[in-house]
Design an enzyme around this catalytic site. Structure first.
Site, short mmCIF file in Angstrom:
data_model
loop_
_atom_site.label_atom_id
_atom_site.label_comp_id
_atom_site.label_asym_id
_atom_site.label_seq_id
_atom_site.Cartn_x
_atom_site.Cartn_y
_atom_site.Cartn_z
N ASP A 26 -2.42 3.71 4.60
CA ASP A 26 -2.45 2.44 3.26
C ASP A 26 -1.53 1.81 3.09
OD1 ASP A 26 -3.25 4.59 1.57
OD2 ASP A 26 -3.27 3.43 0.30
N GLY A 39 -8.48 17.30 3.42
CA GLY A 39 -9.33 17.27 1.90
C GLY A 39 -10.31 17.47 1.99
N1 HPA Z 1 -3.17 6.62 -3.23
C1 HPA Z 1 -2.96 8.11 -3.74
N2 HPA Z 1 -3.78 8.64 -2.73
C2 HPA Z 1 -4.06 8.24 -1.23
C3 HPA Z 1 -3.36 6.87 -1.45
C4 HPA Z 1 -3.08 6.29 -2.28
O1 HPA Z 1 -3.05 4.89 -1.91
N3 HPA Z 1 -3.73 6.65 0.00
C5 HPA Z 1 -4.54 8.18 0.47
N4 HPA Z 1 -3.87 8.91 0.09
#
Ligand code: HPA
Length: 235
Positions: free
Chosen positions: A204, A21
């Site tokens: 995360d 990204g």
């Molecule tokens: N939400 C959406 N996109 C993401 C997240 C998330 O928690 N973590 C990494 N990309």
């Protein structure tokens, strides 16, 4: 011929493109892993590079965040630059309870809350899926590298900050993780008759409020990067 968003000429991109990204990740990958990398795009700072990995031509192009953004870049790469396959390498949030920080997920399919598929005017719900040959090659390489990966459904969401708090519902359907690009990439690939795969490192756990540090994300990203590059070299 350049496109509205990519300045390169036909032939400037390799048949296989890796898409992080973040455009600065594209630069990092090109500088760290590719031989003879040249910059092929700078429009909007969305950097792209072409070089070789173990002698195999490969490009790395930033996609930006979200389905509209990856939709634009992947469409132009597939249709205007004769790109045959795109492997997205990104981050995801964990949804399924067994998914841990730093895990690597291969997105076998991508659910979505986006209206991207509406343009195809299908008389039902489309199921965006990864290319089986890319998916099975990546799974095989991961096994050889001793890297444990999870393979399954992911969610491509239009929202990062989501008022509906819907992750618990997706968890019930055993969706592994949430990111924001794979479904559009898979649909563009299907429509173009090309191949795509999304590989994600879990950065995360939104349901538990856990996050990796920037350093951990870099390390995790490197393992995923090597998996993607070795997959390309194996094709
Ligand atoms: N939400 C959406 N996109 C993401 C997240 C998330 O928690 N973590 C990494 N990309």
């Amino acid at each position: 011929m350049s496109t509205p968003h990519l300045q390169g000429k036909k032939g400037d991109y390799a048949p296989t493109v890796l898409m992080p990204g973040d455009p600065l990740r594209a630069k990092f990958i090109a500088e760290t892993f590719l031989e003879n990398a040249v910059c092929v795009n700078e429009i909007r700072g969305m950097l792209g590079f072409t070089g070789t990995y173990k002698g195999v031509p490969v490009s790395v192009q930033g996609s930006g965040m979200g389905m509209p953004s990856i939709g634009i870049y992947s469409y132009e790469l597939f249709h205007e630059f004769d790109v045959q396959r795109i492997i997205r390498i990104g981050t995801a949030g964990a949804i399924a309870p067994e998914v841990q920080l730093r895990d690597v997920i291969l997105g076998q399919a991508a659910c979505t809350n986006s209206a991207f598929a509406d343009q195809y005017r299908l008389p039902g719900t489309y199921a965006p899926i990864a290319s089986f040959s890319l998916l099975s090659a990546a799974a095989e390489i991961a096994k050889k590298q001793g890297l444990s990966v999870r393979v399954g459904n992911i969610l491509s969401s239009d929202t990062f900050y989501d008022d509906a708090n819907s992750l618990a519902e997706w968890r019930k359907m055993h969706v592994l993780g949430i990111e924001m690009e794979a479904a559009a990439l898979y649909m563009n690939a299907a429509r173009a008759g090309k191949e795509a795969l999304c590989i994600c490192t879990v950065s995360d756990c939104p349901l538990e409020g856990k996050f990796t540090t920037a350093e951990e994300r870099q390390t995790g990203f490197t393992a995923m990067m090597q998996l993607a590059l070795e997959t390309v070299a194996s094709l």
